[in-house]
Scaffold this active site. Structure first.
Site, PDB file in Angstrom:
ATOM      1  CE  LYS A  22      -1.758   1.689   4.016  1.00 37.98           C
ATOM      2  NZ  LYS A  22      -1.391   3.106   4.136  1.00 37.98           N
ATOM      3  CG  ASN A  23       2.456   2.743   3.572  1.00 38.29           C
ATOM      4  OD1 ASN A  23       1.276   3.039   3.372  1.00 38.29           O
ATOM      5  ND2 ASN A  23       2.982   2.630   4.782  1.00 38.29           N
ATOM      6  NE  ARG A  92       0.243  11.866   7.878  1.00 33.62           N
ATOM      7  CZ  ARG A  92       0.806  13.015   8.165  1.00 33.62           C
ATOM      8  NH1 ARG A  92       0.113  13.974   8.730  1.00 33.62           N
ATOM      9  NH2 ARG A  92       2.071  13.239   7.903  1.00 33.62           N
ATOM     10  CB  CYS A 116      -4.076  18.332  11.924  1.00 33.70           C
ATOM     11  SG  CYS A 116      -3.243  19.857  11.826  1.00 33.70           S
ATOM     12  NE  ARG A 121       2.005  17.788  15.231  1.00 35.64           N
ATOM     13  CZ  ARG A 121       2.581  16.631  14.970  1.00 35.64           C
ATOM     14  NH1 ARG A 121       3.879  16.562  14.920  1.00 35.64           N
ATOM     15  NH2 ARG A 121       1.863  15.565  14.742  1.00 35.64           N
ATOM     16  CG  ASP A 307       3.114   1.431   9.489  1.00 33.11           C
ATOM     17  OD1 ASP A 307       2.725   2.245  10.348  1.00 33.11           O
ATOM     18  OD2 ASP A 307       3.200   1.719   8.279  1.00 33.11           O
ATOM     19  CB  ILE A 329       7.506   6.672  14.705  1.00 37.13           C
ATOM     20  CG1 ILE A 329       8.712   5.741  14.517  1.00 37.13           C
ATOM     21  CG2 ILE A 329       7.232   7.474  13.435  1.00 37.13           C
ATOM     22  CD1 ILE A 329       9.983   6.382  14.048  1.00 37.13           C
ATOM     23  NE  ARG A 401      -6.705   3.975   5.709  1.00 37.18           N
ATOM     24  CZ  ARG A 401      -5.752   4.447   6.503  1.00 37.18           C
ATOM     25  NH1 ARG A 401      -5.936   4.521   7.797  1.00 37.18           N
ATOM     26  NH2 ARG A 401      -4.605   4.854   5.999  1.00 37.18           N
TER      27      ARG A 401
HETATM   28  C1  UD1 Z   1       4.395   6.942   6.586  1.00 39.70           C
HETATM   29  C2  UD1 Z   1       3.550   5.723   6.342  1.00 39.70           C
HETATM   30  C3  UD1 Z   1       2.977   5.205   7.659  1.00 39.70           C
HETATM   31  C4  UD1 Z   1       4.093   4.966   8.670  1.00 39.70           C
HETATM   32  C5  UD1 Z   1       4.983   6.183   8.792  1.00 39.70           C
HETATM   33  C6  UD1 Z   1       6.219   5.947   9.639  1.00 39.70           C
HETATM   34  C7  UD1 Z   1       2.716   6.074   4.104  1.00 39.70           C
HETATM   35  C8  UD1 Z   1       1.565   6.371   3.231  1.00 39.70           C
HETATM   36  N1  UD1 Z   1       2.489   6.065   5.418  1.00 39.70           N
HETATM   37  O1  UD1 Z   1       3.551   7.953   7.134  1.00 39.70           O
HETATM   38  O2  UD1 Z   1       2.294   3.987   7.395  1.00 39.70           O
HETATM   39  O3  UD1 Z   1       3.535   4.696   9.930  1.00 39.70           O
HETATM   40  O4  UD1 Z   1       5.439   6.616   7.498  1.00 39.70           O
HETATM   41  O5  UD1 Z   1       6.952   4.902   9.129  1.00 39.70           O
HETATM   42  O6  UD1 Z   1       3.801   5.801   3.633  1.00 39.70           O
HETATM   43  N2  UD1 Z   1       6.217  14.588  11.068  1.00 39.70           N
HETATM   44  C9  UD1 Z   1       6.106  15.913  11.399  1.00 39.70           C
HETATM   45  N3  UD1 Z   1       5.844  16.794  10.390  1.00 39.70           N
HETATM   46  C10 UD1 Z   1       5.728  16.419   9.094  1.00 39.70           C
HETATM   47  C11 UD1 Z   1       5.838  15.065   8.777  1.00 39.70           C
HETATM   48  C12 UD1 Z   1       6.095  14.161   9.787  1.00 39.70           C
HETATM   49  O7  UD1 Z   1       6.224  16.312  12.550  1.00 39.70           O
HETATM   50  O8  UD1 Z   1       5.512  17.289   8.237  1.00 39.70           O
HETATM   51  C13 UD1 Z   1       6.530  13.585  12.127  1.00 39.70           C
HETATM   52  C14 UD1 Z   1       5.377  12.646  12.382  1.00 39.70           C
HETATM   53  O9  UD1 Z   1       4.461  13.181  13.308  1.00 39.70           O
HETATM   54  C15 UD1 Z   1       6.113  11.431  12.906  1.00 39.70           C
HETATM   55  C16 UD1 Z   1       7.423  11.430  12.103  1.00 39.70           C
HETATM   56  O10 UD1 Z   1       7.575  12.757  11.621  1.00 39.70           O
HETATM   57  O11 UD1 Z   1       6.441  11.626  14.262  1.00 39.70           O
HETATM   58  C17 UD1 Z   1       7.475  10.469  10.946  1.00 39.70           C
HETATM   59  O12 UD1 Z   1       6.272  10.582  10.194  1.00 39.70           O
HETATM   60  P1  UD1 Z   1       6.250  10.310   8.632  1.00 39.70           P
HETATM   61  O13 UD1 Z   1       7.397   9.462   8.240  1.00 39.70           O
HETATM   62  O14 UD1 Z   1       6.083  11.604   7.922  1.00 39.70           O
HETATM   63  O15 UD1 Z   1       4.918   9.482   8.456  1.00 39.70           O
HETATM   64  P2  UD1 Z   1       4.027   9.458   7.155  1.00 39.70           P
HETATM   65  O16 UD1 Z   1       4.878   9.732   5.979  1.00 39.70           O
HETATM   66  O17 UD1 Z   1       2.807  10.260   7.349  1.00 39.70           O
END
Ligand code: UD1
Length: 422
Positions: A22-23, A92, A116, A121, A307, A329, A401
């Site tokens: 999926k990802n 998201r 959010c 954020r 995950d 995370i 999902r």
């Molecule tokens: C992706 C995966 C999700 C997985 C996650 C972490 C997809 C579609 N989803 O989510 O399944 O759980 O990676 O491996 O690929 N953060 C911020 N600001 C930002 C972006 C991130 O503060 O603009 C923080 C998040 O709150 C979190 C950390 O960074 O603490 C990592 O998140 P991120 O890797 O961005 O997760 P996703 O890409 O949303």
């Protein structure tokens, strides 16, 4: 609404085929927006989330057709640059269209993801990154309005944390920027390597695949290309943990064991036997052998994946010692704990740490529980498969999902599981 019913306490045995990730599918589908022509994607899972992003692409003027697991996406007529709240709120990852829209049309209006509290954020890294490439971003009425006059401008972007979709969004945008972009502290998840391969096939110039420093030399135009989605490492890990929890022996085909370094170590440490081949994995777990308790700490790849945290916690409730689960995370990713406790689990949470007192392989009993998010739900499935008696899991749309043909695959392994109307 449908619920999932499981009659637990049966060993899992047999062979199943792992689906495309999926990802990885989501960013690959988003990347098709970057070039006119017909893109061909193989091994695309048919999931609620992939359907959502395809609906989103349709709303932007893009057409697509699916035949089995092959998608043909024609982004020639991309003519609209707004991703509405209705679509983004359910997923998201819809934010992944932001980078390609900016690169191709010079503008994008994308709803902020739901849940959010302080507005920007959860996608602040994405927005800061785009601003470094010269984009003006405004947050208005729950939307981010982004635009640039002319081409994006290559620059150096540093992420405070290695964000997966943040890296993917910037990477896609930078392929069409003027000049060179360097992403420092980039995420290194295998799904990003998959995206790098697709973009390269489209004509992008990218160095540093699988490292935390990606260098992208912008080109003027990309072409449609043919790519394949990598196997779903989280689905693979979920089934491995399920077999470890129930006992039995199963072979998972069409997977990539190399993408699960941390999980395989941790599972072997519990005492189960795993043999890894190039594209398949076989796990053997004996019901008579107690599970050893093993601590985990979630980390960006190649660390233990967040995950697969909930699923491993479900497994640890069945060990016969105490295990510590540390979530680094996401700050609120223990929603499954209350539900696992309904099944008899002994878990204490303190901040981002959960202390799990294992109750042995017979420690859980079936109960009505509620799915709260995608991976939390799969931990309840694992608990239900291992528990004595019947477990009813409501709100299974979360599971849909991210897990393709879950009921069929589990049934194929000998589980007693079915869907019912609530
Ligand atoms: C992706 C995966 C999700 C997985 C996650 C972490 C997809 C579609 N989803 O989510 O399944 O759980 O990676 O491996 O690929 N953060 C911020 N600001 C930002 C972006 C991130 O503060 O603009 C923080 C998040 O709150 C979190 C950390 O960074 O603490 C990592 O998140 P991120 O890797 O961005 O997760 P996703 O890409 O949303």
């Amino acid at each position: 609404m449908e619920k999932l019913v499981i009659e637990g306490g049966r060993e899992l045995r047999g062979e199943i085929r792992i689906s495309g990730a999926k990802n990885a599918a989501l960013p690959l589908i988003a990347a098709s927006l970057l070039a006119k022509g017909v893109h061909v994607l193989h091994n695309v899972p048919d999931l609620r989330d992939t359907r959502t992003i395809l609906r989103l692409l349709e709303s932007l003027g893009v057409s697509w057709e699916r035949q089995d697991d092959t998608l043909r996406i024609d982004a020639t007529d991309l003519n609209y640059s707004e991703a509405s709240y209705e679509l983004v709120k359910t997923m998201r990852a819809s934010v992944l269209v932001l980078g390609p829209l900016l690169a191709r049309l010079g503008q994008a209006r994308v709803s902020l993801p739901g849940g959010c509290a302080i507005g920007a954020r959860p996608i602040d890294f994405h927005i800061l990154g785009f601003e470094q490439l010269g984009v003006t971003c405004r947050l208005e009425n729950g939307y981010v309005d982004a635009e640039i006059d002319g081409r994006l401008q290559g620059n150096t972007v540093y992420f405070d944390l290695p964000s997966v979709t943040g890296t993917e969004n910037l990477l896609m945008a930078a392929t069409l920027a003027q000049g060179t972009t360097v992403i420092k502290n980039a995420a290194r998840e295998p799904e990003i390597g998959n995206l790098v391969d697709m973009l390269t096939a489209m004509g992008a110039e990218i160095e540093g695949r699988d490292t935390d420093r990606l260098t992208i030399h912008g080109v003027e135009q990309l072409q449609a290309a043919e790519s394949a989605v990598i196997p779903d490492r989280i689905e693979t890990g979920t089934y491995l943990i399920a077999v470890a929890a129930t006992g039995g022996e199963a072979t998972l085909t069409h997977c990539n064991p190399g993408h699960l370094p941390a999980l395989l170590e941790k599972l072997r440490a519990t005492g189960v036997e795993i043999s890894a081949h190039e594209q398949s994995l076989t796990i053997r777990a004996s019901c008579d052998q107690p599970l050893r308790a093993v601590d985990i700490k979630t980390m960006p790849y190649p660390g233990y994946p967040t995950d697969l945290q909930a699923q491993f916690m479900a497994l640890m409730t069945l060990s016969d010692q105490s295990a510590v689960v540390n979530e680094t995370i996401f700050e609120n990713r223990f929603m499954h704990v209350a539900e696992l406790k309904r099944m008899g689990a002994d878990i204490r949470v303190d901040g981002r740490t959960a202390f799990v007192t294992g109750l042995g392989r017979d420690g859980l009993t079936g109960a009505p529980v509620m799915a709260t998010d995608l991976r939390a739900s799969s931990s309840l499935v694992i608990a239900g498969l291992a528990a004595a008696g019947r477990t009813d899991i409501s709100r299974i749309y979360h599971l849909e999902r991210g897990y393709e043909n879950l009921v069929d695959k589990l049934t194929g392994l000998g589980a007693r599981v079915w869907k019912e109307q609530e």
